[in-house]
Design an enzyme around this catalytic site. Structure first.
Site, PDB file in Angstrom:
ATOM      1  N   HIS A  14     -25.071   6.536  23.755  1.00 56.68           N
ATOM      2  CA  HIS A  14     -24.825   8.002  23.275  1.00 56.68           C
ATOM      3  C   HIS A  14     -23.764   8.683  23.690  1.00 56.68           C
ATOM      4  O   HIS A  14     -23.769  10.002  23.546  1.00 56.68           O
ATOM      5  CB  HIS A  14     -26.103   8.572  23.538  1.00 56.68           C
ATOM      6  CG  HIS A  14     -26.695   8.604  24.828  1.00 56.68           C
ATOM      7  ND1 HIS A  14     -26.746   7.640  25.919  1.00 56.68           N
ATOM      8  CD2 HIS A  14     -26.629   9.849  25.738  1.00 56.68           C
ATOM      9  CE1 HIS A  14     -27.277   7.757  27.062  1.00 56.68           C
ATOM     10  NE2 HIS A  14     -27.142   9.332  27.038  1.00 56.68           N
ATOM     11  N   CYS A  72     -25.011   4.648  30.195  1.00 61.20           N
ATOM     12  CA  CYS A  72     -25.840   5.679  30.807  1.00 61.20           C
ATOM     13  C   CYS A  72     -27.192   5.362  31.046  1.00 61.20           C
ATOM     14  O   CYS A  72     -27.913   4.448  30.541  1.00 61.20           O
ATOM     15  CB  CYS A  72     -26.034   6.878  29.836  1.00 61.20           C
ATOM     16  SG  CYS A  72     -26.968   8.281  30.616  1.00 61.20           S
ATOM     17  N   HIS A 105     -33.232   3.133  30.326  1.00 60.92           N
ATOM     18  CA  HIS A 105     -34.592   3.155  30.142  1.00 60.92           C
ATOM     19  C   HIS A 105     -35.140   2.386  28.938  1.00 60.92           C
ATOM     20  O   HIS A 105     -36.316   1.750  29.037  1.00 60.92           O
ATOM     21  CB  HIS A 105     -34.983   4.710  29.963  1.00 60.92           C
ATOM     22  CG  HIS A 105     -35.066   5.274  31.222  1.00 60.92           C
ATOM     23  ND1 HIS A 105     -36.072   5.048  32.287  1.00 60.92           N
ATOM     24  CD2 HIS A 105     -34.422   6.571  31.763  1.00 60.92           C
ATOM     25  CE1 HIS A 105     -35.753   5.942  33.207  1.00 60.92           C
ATOM     26  NE2 HIS A 105     -34.970   6.589  32.938  1.00 60.92           N
ATOM     27  N   CYS A 121     -22.428  13.528  27.875  1.00 60.01           N
ATOM     28  CA  CYS A 121     -23.696  13.497  28.415  1.00 60.01           C
ATOM     29  C   CYS A 121     -23.395  13.548  29.857  1.00 60.01           C
ATOM     30  O   CYS A 121     -24.219  14.813  30.127  1.00 60.01           O
ATOM     31  CB  CYS A 121     -24.385  12.127  27.943  1.00 60.01           C
ATOM     32  SG  CYS A 121     -26.048  11.876  28.489  1.00 60.01           S
ATOM     33  N   SER A 150     -30.027   6.723  30.637  1.00 61.42           N
ATOM     34  CA  SER A 150     -30.910   6.629  29.403  1.00 61.42           C
ATOM     35  C   SER A 150     -31.095   5.484  28.643  1.00 61.42           C
ATOM     36  O   SER A 150     -32.291   5.146  28.165  1.00 61.42           O
ATOM     37  CB  SER A 150     -30.651   7.859  28.521  1.00 61.42           C
ATOM     38  OG  SER A 150     -30.575   9.132  29.251  1.00 61.42           O
TER      39      SER A 150
END
Length: 373
Positions: A66, A45, A50, A172, A47
């Site tokens: 996650h 993902c 990042h 997610c 995220s």
């Protein structure tokens, strides 16, 4: 109670650029109210990117990932709703279940949540390096590992007919996109919609918009390849982003869209979003930008035209309610989620998957573990 086990995980230590290392760690047995899950699939993902690109700060060393789906392998004392052998999807926003927000049906707004800091509800971690130092599962999941320990309420039982790779994304990207449409924007049939960004979350939004009966559904991205993917999952139109975007959207929607979604997390595109709307429209920020950045918006436009800005945290999901709904829509054929997966990789290929993401080459990579079939 079983002892700690050795697991293999993708770990970010922050001292090797944006590279992850696949290494052994120790995972303690589940404690009261916790379950251990044998992970079968984990999504790659934005995220996570990042974090490993230095845009977000988390405790280190971090077990990344996650988006997880797998099989319950062991249960701690006090666990009653799950049993060994259950197929589950993991929720990364592990709300406290007790505060006014949680009991009021808004767990995404929980102010006591500790998973954002990579902590289990008691503020600790079940992970250790082989040297005995604490390791921290990203968003209290650490999905890029062959086994994880999470609170029982974060493991949502799912129909065994849902493939693990699809189930992991429900946790997610798919869940967030679905929730942004259904819970945050509350889109109704016949409303016009624009989705800026045709990555994994953007395509999930488009799929949910089709399910909700939105029309037209306009996808915006920077490549024709991404726009073709968007059409495949439900977009009726595709536009290349640029300076004339607002005029193009207005021409397609008779003056502006009823609702517009930003699914990238880029300041420039977030600032464009209100300009794509008709008076009374809703702009939904779904993509997450780097820390510390600010937006510049036309305040008069928002006030005079009655436009609404909506922040979407985890799609406003109630995981125990929404994960099974999304899974049921997939099994009925209403949500063609297989189309969202562009590649399936082994854990050892995790850096290649992130590199492909940075180049914009893949919709969604999924790490597949042994036993996923």
């Amino acid at each position: 109670m079983t002892q700690s086990i050795e697991v293999h995980a993708a770990v970010y230590r922050g001292d090797n650029g944006d590279r992850l290392t696949v290494e052994p760690l120790l995972l303690a047995a589940p404690e009261h109210g916790e379950v251990r899950i044998a992970v079968r699939a984990a999504g790659v993902c934005g995220s996570d990117r990042h974090v490993i690109d230095g845009e977000w700060n988390v405790p280190l060393p971090a077990v990344m990932g996650h988006e997880a789906a797998g099989v319950v392998e062991a249960i701690g004392a006090g666990v009653r709703e799950l049993a060994v052998g259950d197929h589950v999807i993991v929720a990364w926003h592990q709300a406290c279940q007790r505060c006014a927000e949680c009991t009021g049906g808004k767990p995404w707004a929980c102010m006591r949540v500790k998973s954002n800091d990579s902590q289990l509800p008691d503020g600790t971690t079940r992970w250790q390096t082989l040297d005995g130092d604490a390791a921290w599962p990203y968003l209290a999941v650490g999905a890029m590992s062959d086994h994880i320990v999470v609170p029982d309420f974060a493991a949502i039982k799912v129909d065994e007919r849902v493939p693990f790779d699809v189930a992991s994304l429900i946790g997610c990207s798919v869940g967030t996109g679905y929730g942004a449409v259904v819970n945050n924007a509350k889109v109704v049939a016949g409303e016009s919609a624009v989705v800026v960004g045709a990555g994994g979350v953007g395509l999930s939004i488009i799929s949910a918009l089709r399910l909700a009966g939105a029309n037209p559904i306009t996808a915006v991205d920077v490549t024709e390849e991404k726009l073709e993917e968007a059409r495949r999952v439900g977009a009726t139109h595709g536009l290349l982003g640029g300076a004339e975007l607002a005029e193009s959207v207005a021409a397609l929607t008779a003056g502006g869209a009823d609702v517009a979604f930003e699914a990238i997390g880029r300041i420039g595109t977030m600032e464009q979003l209100p300009g794509l709307l008709r008076p009374g429209g809703r702009a939904v920020f779904v993509g997450l930008p780097p820390e510390g950045l600010e937006l510049r918006l036309d305040a008069l436009q928002l006030a005079y035209d009655g436009k609404t800005i909506i922040g979407s945290n985890y799609g406003g999901l109630v995981p125990a309610r929404d994960f099974p709904r999304v899974a049921a829509a997939y099994l009925s054929g209403e949500l063609p989620l297989d189309d969202l997966i562009s590649s399936r990789v082994a854990l050892e290929q995790v850096n290649d998957a992130f590199d492909a993401m940075r180049r914009g080459e893949r919709t969604r990579s999924v790490i597949v573990f042994e036993g996923a079939e």
